[in-house]
Structures are given as structure tokens and as C-alpha cells.
Design an enzyme around this catalytic site. Structure first.
Site, short mmCIF file in Angstrom:
data_model
loop_
_atom_site.label_atom_id
_atom_site.label_comp_id
_atom_site.label_asym_id
_atom_site.label_seq_id
_atom_site.Cartn_x
_atom_site.Cartn_y
_atom_site.Cartn_z
N TRP A 1 0.81 -1.22 0.00
CA TRP A 1 0.00 0.00 0.00
C TRP A 1 0.84 1.27 0.00
CZ3 TRP A 1 1.53 2.62 4.29
CH2 TRP A 1 2.00 1.87 5.38
N SER B 1 -2.92 -4.49 -2.07
CA SER B 1 -3.14 -4.42 -0.63
C SER B 1 -4.60 -4.10 -0.32
CB SER B 1 -2.23 -3.35 -0.01
OG SER B 1 -2.61 -3.10 1.33
N GLU B 2 -5.08 -4.68 0.76
CA GLU B 2 -6.45 -4.37 1.21
C GLU B 2 -6.59 -2.93 1.66
OE1 GLU B 2 -4.27 -6.33 4.69
OE2 GLU B 2 -4.38 -6.51 2.50
N GLY C 1 6.27 -6.44 0.60
CA GLY C 1 5.51 -6.19 1.82
C GLY C 1 6.31 -6.60 3.04
N SER C 2 5.64 -7.03 4.08
CA SER C 2 6.30 -7.32 5.35
C SER C 2 7.08 -8.62 5.29
CB SER C 2 5.26 -7.40 6.47
OG SER C 2 4.51 -8.60 6.38
N GLU D 1 10.51 -8.83 -1.86
CA GLU D 1 11.15 -7.65 -1.28
C GLU D 1 10.38 -7.32 -0.03
OE1 GLU D 1 11.00 -3.26 -1.39
OE2 GLU D 1 12.21 -3.59 -3.20
N CYS E 1 9.99 1.52 1.95
CA CYS E 1 10.78 0.30 2.19
C CYS E 1 12.21 0.63 2.57
CB CYS E 1 10.76 -0.59 0.95
SG CYS E 1 9.12 -1.17 0.48
N GLU F 1 11.83 -3.07 12.27
CA GLU F 1 11.26 -2.07 11.37
C GLU F 1 10.13 -1.32 12.06
OE1 GLU F 1 10.13 -2.00 6.69
OE2 GLU F 1 9.22 -3.60 7.87
#
Length: 477
Positions: free
Chosen positions: A148, A174-175, A222-223, A244, A278, A375
Site C-alpha cells: 500500500w 493491498s487491502e 511487503g512485510s 522484497e 521500504c 522495522e
């Protein structure tokens, strides 16, 4: 209010029996988009329908696929303002930044449209009466699960590279930014053959169902936790995985640099897009000789940032994506203070609607604190004071992540040490952002694996086949 529809097998409006999700504007909490939630059965049917279009698209001439991607770039450019406004409404990014993300996505589509047709295999030198060569072929069905925080730029990279190399794609945005993903898919679908691109929407359960399907590639940005779950699912299906994932990127400030200039770089790296990048600066190691002047200048920079809704042209620091994420960011700050960190500015939950969080500077941090080790993904700059450049490099390298790092130094020998010794995919010297077009790197450790950018991403979406041809009976052709 955006009303999102899914695209399955060339049909808009298909599926969505799993209910509805609503996204709220992080600036004021008002609803901005609604999207259907795909069921696991619908995900399976979407994969089957997409695979039905794979053979014809793979057989399309590379030049024709490239021409289609050029048309796709034109289609995205035609709705660039709509895409930027949807991004701002859904995740809070300042509108100017959102427009920059859309422009970057358009540029990436055009880059891959130019690069793909000139790629090829290579001829091998074997028996003089035989023909040996290696040739790249599409892998087949690609599941692209995108984030997102920069939804257009990242999606254009993955979708463009996968499509132009002859793959068919199922895109799950992404939601938190389904309308942005829907607008992008509508633009791409308007110029692509039916069935080549599908769009599935919903929460993490939809992404998990997609990753568990018999697809050929799963590409995820993402995560780290989600990336590891995807890798585990792909280990069962045999799909190739491109990841990534998270990072805790360090900034090293050497003792010979102008602390005010260094603070400007740190502010840009830590506070741009409210820290939701990121490769944001997540931890700072500053030499004791310049630490106090650097900290003072960084505090001044943080306090000058204009905070407000992303749609306001004066906004420099928009809201975080939602209150759940704000709770995560504030929790790390609170824990750091309990462990001895000192808040120099920010660090408080503001009153009022939305999920705003101030630019926050923490001094007296230690390397082992969670705010340093993990993070944060928010506008937080934790500062660790070190006594030498070697200590800074040692701390910067000591991380479960390996995405990127920045070093500010006036010493060429220190710059050389940094890029050689830091175990990360990208090292930047004297600039927190920037780099030549087409740069690509391998993230390391918990930050993922595989190329995510540049011409090398085209190789990730193809499989190389070796071919050996002889005349029958050992004779000549």
C-alpha cells in the site's frame, strides 16, 4: 466513494462472495472505498481462468507484447491524476508524492516495453554438426501481491515485467489500497487481451489463498512475516518466489561531515511519506564528534515539517496508513523511552481524527532497542551515538534485515569500506535516495531475495531452456 470490482477471466464484477471490505481515509476516518472479498474457491477459479490465457499470450511475439505495454503506459498516463488521488485518499500520501509514484510507474512500464524485445538467449559452441542454444521462456502464471505504501510504482514494476515477458498475471493489491489497484487494472486491461490480467481483492486471507495455488511465480512486496508465509506456501507448490520484504535501514553519519547537511539527509530519509518507505532511514549511527549538533539540526527539521491531509498542497507529513499502524509505531517509541531513550521532539499521539503521528526524534538510543533493531515504518528517527566509524559499520551490519544502507562521509576510504562490508542489497553514499535508472540489487536476510527492479527483473520472470538439435542418424542437415 470508490466501488471496486474484481476482474477474473476477462470478466469485470466476478466473484466477491466473501463479503466486503471498506477503506477509510487516514486523514479523517471517512469511508473512501469498498471492495469485494474473494473466497478461496474464487481464487482457485481465477487461477484456472488465467492459466487458460497463458499459452496464447506466451506465443505472442515479443515486439507485440512490448507494443501492448507501451499502450498500457499510455492508458495509465491518461488516468494518472485519478490514480494519485485514490492513493492519497486510501493511504494518506501527500498528493505530490502520489503523483510522483504514478509517474515512476509509467516510466517503469515504458522501460520494460523497450528492454524486453531485445533480450534473448545465447548460442553454445558444441558439435559442429549440431545446434545448441539457451532461450528464455515465460514461466506461466504469476501471482503479484503488492503493498500500500507506493501502490502504483511497485505494481507497475511487477506487472509490467511479468506481462512483457509473456506471463499472465493475477494481481492482489493491498487491502488498504484496493481502489488504486482497481483503477490501475482497469487501465491495463483496456489495452491487453482478455484474461491476461486478473484482479483479486480482499485481506490477507485472499493473499494466502493465492500463494497456496498452483501458480508458477509468487512475487511479493511487503512485510517480512508475510513474505516468509508466502515462501513456506510456495515450498509446497514448487512456485518460484520473489520477495522484497521489510528492512531496518541504517544511516551512518561520520565525524567529518557537516552535521546540518547530514540532518537534512536524515530528515528526508526518515520522514518522507511519514517513514512508510521500504528503504526509509530506520536507525541512525552518528559519530560522537558531531552527535549533538546533528541531533539539534534534525529536531529543527522535524519541527518545521507541515503536517496535514495528503490532499493539502502544503502538506509535507501526511497521516500514517491507519490507527492500527499508528499504535505499532507509538508502541515502539514508548518502549524505547521506557528503556532510556529521550524524546527530543514528537512522540505523542495527537488529538483529533485520523491517524496522524508527528515526526519524532529519539536520542540516547542503544543498538539493542526494538526501535533500532526492528522495522518501525513510521516517522521516527532513533539516534545511537558511536565513538568510531568502525563501530558504526559494525552496528549497521548487525541486523536481521539486509535491504539498504546509507553512509554520509567525506572519506573515500570509509566509503569504500562501507559498500564492501555492509551486507545489504543497496549502499548509498552521501545521499539517502537516488541512483541511476535500471539499478537492481538482491535484498538479503529477512529483507527477501531475487531482483525486484531493473532489467534483471525480466530474467526473474522467465525460465531458461537449453536446446540441443542434431540431424537424424548423426548426419548433416
Amino acid at each position: 466513494m470508490y466501488t471496486v470490482a474484481q476482474l477474473i477471466g476477462g470478466v469485470w464484477g466476478a466473484g466477491g462472495e466473501g463479503g466486503e471490505l471498506v477503506v477509510h481515509d487516514p486523514a479523517d476516518g471517512s469511508p473512501v472505498s469498498s471492495a469485494p472479498v474473494a473466497t478461496a474457491d474464487e481464487v482457485g477459479k481465477a487461477v484456472e481462468a488465467t492459466r487458460g490465457a497463458a499459452a496464447e499470450w506466451a506465443a505472442t511475439a515479443p515486439a507485440e507484447r512490448a507494443a501492448a505495454l507501451h499502450r498500457a503506459a499510455d492508458a495509465v498516463a491518461a488516468v494518472a491524476d485519478d490514480l494519485a488521488r485514490a492513493t492519497t485518499a486510501e493511504m494518506g500520501k501527500p498528493l505530490s508524492d502520489a503523483r510522483g509514484g504514478v509517474e515512476a510507474g509509467i516510466g517503469t512500464l515504458r522501460q520494460y516495453a523497450e528492454l524486453a524485445p531485445v533480450r534473448g538467449g545465447r548460442t553454445l559452441h558444441g558439435d559442429t554438426h549440431a545446434l545448441d542454444f539457451m532461450t528464455p521462456q515465460p514461466r506461466g502464471v504469476v501471482a503479484a501481491i503488492t503493498p500500500w505504501n507506493d501502490p502504483v510504482a511497485v505494481s507497475c514494476g511487477l506487472l509490467g515485467a511479468a506481462l512483457v515477458t509473456g506471463n499472465v498475471v493475477l494481481h492482489k493489491p493491498s487491502e488498504r489500497t484496493p481502489a488504486t489497484g482497481w483503477l490501475l487494472a482497469k487501465a491495463l486491461d483496456s489495452v491487453l487481451p482478455p484474461g491476461v490480467l486478473s484482479l483479486l481483492t480482499g485481506g490477507p486471507e485472499v493473499g494466502a489463498a493465492l500463494a497456496a495455488q498452483q501458480v508458477d511465480v509468487v512475487a511479493h512486496v511487503g512485510s517480512t512475516a508475510t513474505g516468509r508465509a508466502i515462501a513456506a506456501a510456495a515450498a509446497r507448490t514448487g512456485a518460484k518466489v520473489l520477495l522484497e520484504n521489510g528492512g531496518s535501514d541504517p544511516l551512518v553519519v561520520d565525524g567529518d561531515v557537516d552535521p546540518v547537511w547530514a540532518a537534512g539527509q536524515a530528515a528526508l530519509g526518515a520522514f518522507a511519506n511519514a517513514g512508510q518507505i521500504c528503504v526509509a532511514v530506520e536507525r541512525i549511527y552518528v559519530h560522537r564528534d558531531v552527535a549533538e549538533d546533528f541531533t539539534h539540526a534534525l529536531v529543527e527539521r522535524a519541527e518545521r515539517l507541515r503536517t496535514g491531509p495528503g490532499g493539502d498542497p502544503d502538506t509535507e507529513l501526511g497521516p500514517l496508513v491507519d490507527r492500527r499502524h499508528r499504535d505499532h509505531v507509538h508502541g515502539q517509541v514508548t518502549a524505547a523511552v521506557a528503556q532510556g531513550a529521550r524524546i527530543r521532539t514528537g512522540g505523542t499521539l495527537p488529538d483529533g481524527p485520523g491517524s496522524f503521528y508527528p515526526a519524532t526524534v529519539l536520542s540516547d538510543c542503544r543498538h539493542e532497542m526494538t526501535v533500532v533493531r526492528e522495522e518501525t515504518f513510521g516517522p521516527v528517527a532513533p539516534i545511537v551515538t558511536v565513538d568510531s566509524f568502525s563501530e558504526a559499520l559494525r552496528c549497521a551490519a548487525d541486523s536481521p534485515y539486509g535491504l539498504a544502507a546509507t553512509v554520509l562521509t567525506g572519506s573515500m576510504s570509509h566509503a569504500q569500506r562501507a559498500w564492501r562490508e555492509l551486507p545489504v542489497g543497496t549502499v548509498k553514499v552521501n545521499a539517502v535516495f537516488g541512483g541511476a535508472p535500471g539499478g537492481a540489487a538482491h535484498p538479503r536476510r529477512g529483507s527477501g531475495h531475487g531482483f525486484g527492479y531493473g532489467p534483471e527483473l525480466l530474467d526473474e520472470f522467465t525460465a531458461t531452456k537449453a536446446v540441443h538439435i542434431e540431424a537424424p542418424g548423426g548426419g548433416h542437415w
